[in-house]
Design a protein around this motif. Structure first.
Motif, PDB file in Angstrom:
ATOM      1  N   GLU A 143       3.625  10.969   1.770  1.00 52.50           N
ATOM      2  CA  GLU A 143       2.754  10.438   1.037  1.00 52.50           C
ATOM      3  C   GLU A 143       2.642   8.853   1.225  1.00 52.50           C
ATOM      4  O   GLU A 143       1.658   8.213   1.655  1.00 52.50           O
ATOM      5  CB  GLU A 143       2.602  10.764  -0.431  1.00 52.50           C
ATOM      6  CG  GLU A 143       1.546   9.944  -1.340  1.00 52.50           C
ATOM      7  CD  GLU A 143       1.714  10.052  -2.861  1.00 52.50           C
ATOM      8  OE1 GLU A 143       2.939   9.971  -3.249  1.00 52.50           O
ATOM      9  OE2 GLU A 143       0.724  10.324  -3.429  1.00 52.50           O
TER      10      GLU A 143
ATOM     11  N   THR B 221      -4.415   2.843   3.127  1.00 56.49           N
ATOM     12  CA  THR B 221      -5.114   2.856   1.551  1.00 56.49           C
ATOM     13  C   THR B 221      -4.048   2.930   0.561  1.00 56.49           C
ATOM     14  O   THR B 221      -3.042   3.501   0.987  1.00 56.49           O
ATOM     15  CB  THR B 221      -6.018   3.855   1.587  1.00 56.49           C
ATOM     16  OG1 THR B 221      -6.559   4.044   0.239  1.00 56.49           O
ATOM     17  CG2 THR B 221      -5.489   5.337   1.999  1.00 56.49           C
ATOM     18  N   ASP B 222      -4.182   2.599  -0.492  1.00 58.55           N
ATOM     19  CA  ASP B 222      -3.297   2.806  -1.553  1.00 58.55           C
ATOM     20  C   ASP B 222      -3.952   3.849  -2.638  1.00 58.55           C
ATOM     21  O   ASP B 222      -3.324   4.280  -3.715  1.00 58.55           O
ATOM     22  CB  ASP B 222      -2.956   1.791  -2.377  1.00 58.55           C
ATOM     23  CG  ASP B 222      -4.271   0.955  -3.129  1.00 58.55           C
ATOM     24  OD1 ASP B 222      -5.316   1.383  -2.728  1.00 58.55           O
ATOM     25  OD2 ASP B 222      -3.768  -0.152  -3.547  1.00 58.55           O
ATOM     26  N   GLN B 223      -4.973   4.550  -2.231  1.00 60.58           N
ATOM     27  CA  GLN B 223      -5.583   5.665  -3.299  1.00 60.58           C
ATOM     28  C   GLN B 223      -4.877   6.963  -2.890  1.00 60.58           C
ATOM     29  O   GLN B 223      -4.688   7.569  -1.985  1.00 60.58           O
ATOM     30  CB  GLN B 223      -7.096   5.564  -2.491  1.00 60.58           C
ATOM     31  CG  GLN B 223      -7.932   4.397  -2.730  1.00 60.58           C
ATOM     32  CD  GLN B 223      -7.831   3.823  -4.202  1.00 60.58           C
ATOM     33  OE1 GLN B 223      -8.233   4.551  -5.175  1.00 60.58           O
ATOM     34  NE2 GLN B 223      -7.713   2.730  -4.387  1.00 60.58           N
ATOM     35  N   ALA B 224      -4.881   7.697  -3.991  1.00 57.02           N
ATOM     36  CA  ALA B 224      -4.206   8.952  -3.863  1.00 57.02           C
ATOM     37  C   ALA B 224      -5.489   9.801  -3.606  1.00 57.02           C
ATOM     38  O   ALA B 224      -6.681   9.739  -3.680  1.00 57.02           O
ATOM     39  CB  ALA B 224      -3.808   9.436  -5.650  1.00 57.02           C
TER      40      ALA B 224
ATOM     41  N   ALA C  52      -6.190  10.311  -0.496  1.00 55.93           N
ATOM     42  CA  ALA C  52      -6.911   9.960   0.677  1.00 55.93           C
ATOM     43  C   ALA C  52      -6.564  11.140   1.866  1.00 55.93           C
ATOM     44  O   ALA C  52      -5.287  11.458   2.030  1.00 55.93           O
ATOM     45  CB  ALA C  52      -6.643   8.734   1.176  1.00 55.93           C
TER      46      ALA C  52
ATOM     47  N   ILE D  62       0.808  -1.237   0.014  1.00 58.41           N
ATOM     48  CA  ILE D  62       0.039   0.061  -0.081  1.00 58.41           C
ATOM     49  C   ILE D  62       0.687   1.353   0.095  1.00 58.41           C
ATOM     50  O   ILE D  62       0.398   2.388  -0.275  1.00 58.41           O
ATOM     51  CB  ILE D  62      -1.029   0.098   1.182  1.00 58.41           C
ATOM     52  CG1 ILE D  62      -0.214   0.112   2.674  1.00 58.41           C
ATOM     53  CG2 ILE D  62      -1.978  -1.047   1.296  1.00 58.41           C
ATOM     54  CD1 ILE D  62      -1.201  -0.010   3.684  1.00 58.41           C
TER      55      ILE D  62
ATOM     56  N   TYR E 230      -3.222   5.281   6.868  1.00 58.47           N
ATOM     57  CA  TYR E 230      -4.385   5.493   6.558  1.00 58.47           C
ATOM     58  C   TYR E 230      -4.944   4.180   5.893  1.00 58.47           C
ATOM     59  O   TYR E 230      -5.986   3.998   5.726  1.00 58.47           O
ATOM     60  CB  TYR E 230      -4.696   6.396   5.400  1.00 58.47           C
ATOM     61  CG  TYR E 230      -4.597   8.011   6.063  1.00 58.47           C
ATOM     62  CD1 TYR E 230      -4.436   8.436   7.283  1.00 58.47           C
ATOM     63  CD2 TYR E 230      -4.478   9.000   5.026  1.00 58.47           C
ATOM     64  CE1 TYR E 230      -4.457   9.781   7.682  1.00 58.47           C
ATOM     65  CE2 TYR E 230      -4.595  10.275   5.313  1.00 58.47           C
ATOM     66  CZ  TYR E 230      -4.458  10.638   6.645  1.00 58.47           C
ATOM     67  OH  TYR E 230      -4.216  11.844   7.245  1.00 58.47           O
TER      68      TYR E 230
ATOM     69  N   SER F  80      -2.752  14.474   3.370  1.00 57.81           N
ATOM     70  CA  SER F  80      -3.295  13.973   2.129  1.00 57.81           C
ATOM     71  C   SER F  80      -2.451  13.101   1.484  1.00 57.81           C
ATOM     72  O   SER F  80      -1.231  13.529   1.225  1.00 57.81           O
ATOM     73  CB  SER F  80      -4.247  14.862   1.350  1.00 57.81           C
ATOM     74  OG  SER F  80      -5.288  15.613   1.913  1.00 57.81           O
ATOM     75  N   THR F  81      -2.684  11.999   0.914  1.00 57.61           N
ATOM     76  CA  THR F  81      -1.982  10.964   0.237  1.00 57.61           C
ATOM     77  C   THR F  81      -1.797  11.577  -1.238  1.00 57.61           C
ATOM     78  O   THR F  81      -2.769  12.207  -1.653  1.00 57.61           O
ATOM     79  CB  THR F  81      -2.568   9.510   0.099  1.00 57.61           C
ATOM     80  OG1 THR F  81      -3.910   9.523  -0.499  1.00 57.61           O
ATOM     81  CG2 THR F  81      -2.454   8.826   1.467  1.00 57.61           C
TER      82      THR F  81
ATOM     83  N   ARG G  90      -0.084   6.645   3.419  1.00 57.57           N
ATOM     84  CA  ARG G  90      -0.783   5.380   2.810  1.00 57.57           C
ATOM     85  C   ARG G  90      -0.771   4.365   3.933  1.00 57.57           C
ATOM     86  O   ARG G  90      -1.659   3.468   3.888  1.00 57.57           O
ATOM     87  CB  ARG G  90      -0.115   4.976   1.631  1.00 57.57           C
ATOM     88  CG  ARG G  90      -0.477   5.855   0.445  1.00 57.57           C
ATOM     89  CD  ARG G  90       0.202   5.485  -0.627  1.00 57.57           C
ATOM     90  NE  ARG G  90      -0.461   6.285  -2.115  1.00 57.57           N
ATOM     91  CZ  ARG G  90       0.495   6.066  -3.214  1.00 57.57           C
ATOM     92  NH1 ARG G  90       1.400   5.198  -3.298  1.00 57.57           N
ATOM     93  NH2 ARG G  90       0.015   6.798  -4.305  1.00 57.57           N
TER      94      ARG G  90
END
Length: 289
Positions: A258, A267-270, A272, A225, A265, A288-289, A262
């Motif tokens: 970043e 998550t691997d979503q940009a 987030a 992630i 958080y 934020s990522t 990730r």
């Protein structure tokens, strides 16, 4: 840890447009800002980011060793709630002593950052150990009933999750801080976090195969992630101990904010801005990522 007296807080420019690819390639920190962030990042912004991480580490170790978290006086004016955590029953006295020392160190780090940042110190964000570790356990295949506070092996394993990330985050930050006193402090805290990481990884290694497999599973989950680059390393590689994760030159690798976000958080979503251990996100500029 020795606290640096009277650190003064100039608004120093750390990241700006114009450093471009040079900054990105040499430091690991992002070279440009997104629309929701200022064009120039300050030393204080990086210290606020670190304070968010130290709040989580301090809460984790204090709850595991004492049964209670940070006092209100150390949590800021508007602290978020903390979910989960309980005192661990240590079967090995030495491990209990190690963890209590780590708890004291992490609380000292929180107090150091709050003292240094003064009125710029962010309050403790909301932290959710229950949701965070449930997601970690699922991603690592540790089972639905995994409890990081359930026994000493699980507690050290949970600590490894934080310590490895902390070391790589400080390694990245140390190259971009401009104020020499800030840089000296970050380097000193990096050293302490590296001691913690070595203790956690070596302790898990001595526990045997079950601990090796669990630690390596957590490492693999982090690596999936945090970004496309294969950075993470378990505690056993190529049939032998790997207590010190590093490059072929034996240099600790870095993570960008970043990449750190990730992981925490989960998550691997940009883009987030919350999740995992921080249900409402971090406080401060870098969130934020």
């Amino acid at each position: 840890m020795r606290v640096i007296p009277s650190l003064y807080l100039p608004r120093r420019r750390v990241l700006q447009f114009g450093f471009g690819a040079v900054l990105a390639s040499t430091t690991g920190f992002p070279a440009v800002s997104r629309a929701d962030e200022p064009a120039d990042m300050q030393d204080e912004d990086i210290f606020q980011f670190a304070l968010n991480l130290e709040y989580m580490e301090a809460e984790y170790y204090l709850r595991g060793t004492t049964g209670k978290g940070i006092d209100d006086s150390d949590a800021g004016a508007e602290p978020g709630p903390v979910t989960g955590g309980k005192q661990v029953s240590f079967d090995t006295p030495a491990i209990g002593e190690f963890m209590r020392e780590v708890a004291e160190n992490e609380l000292a780090h929180v107090r150091f950052y709050r003292k240094t940042l003064g009125d710029q110190a962010v309050s403790r964000p909301a932290i959710d150990f229950d949701a965070g570790f449930a997601a970690v356990a699922k991603a690592a295949g540790l089972g639905e009933d995994f409890d990081p506070f359930g026994n000493e092996m699980n507690f050290v394993l949970g600590g490894m999750l934080f310590e490895d990330v902390g070391v790589t985050a400080y390694a990245g930050a140390a190259t971009v801080l401009k104020n020499k006193d800030f840089l000296a402090a970050a380097a000193g805290i990096l050293a302490v976090e590296a001691y913690h990481m070595g203790m956690a990884r070596s302790t898990l290694y001595r526990m045997g195969e079950q601990a090796w497999e669990a630690a390596n599973a957590v490492s693999d989950a982090r690596d999936k992630i945090d970004g496309p680059e294969d950075k993470d390393q378990g505690i056993r590689m190529d049939g032998k101990a790997n207590i010190v994760p590093s490059t072929p030159d034996a240099i600790a690798f870095t993570r960008t904010p970043e990449e750190v976000l990730r992981i925490v958080y989960l998550t691997d979503q940009a883009g987030a801005s919350k999740g995992g251990f921080y249900p409402n996100g971090m406080n401060g500029v870098i969130k934020s990522t």
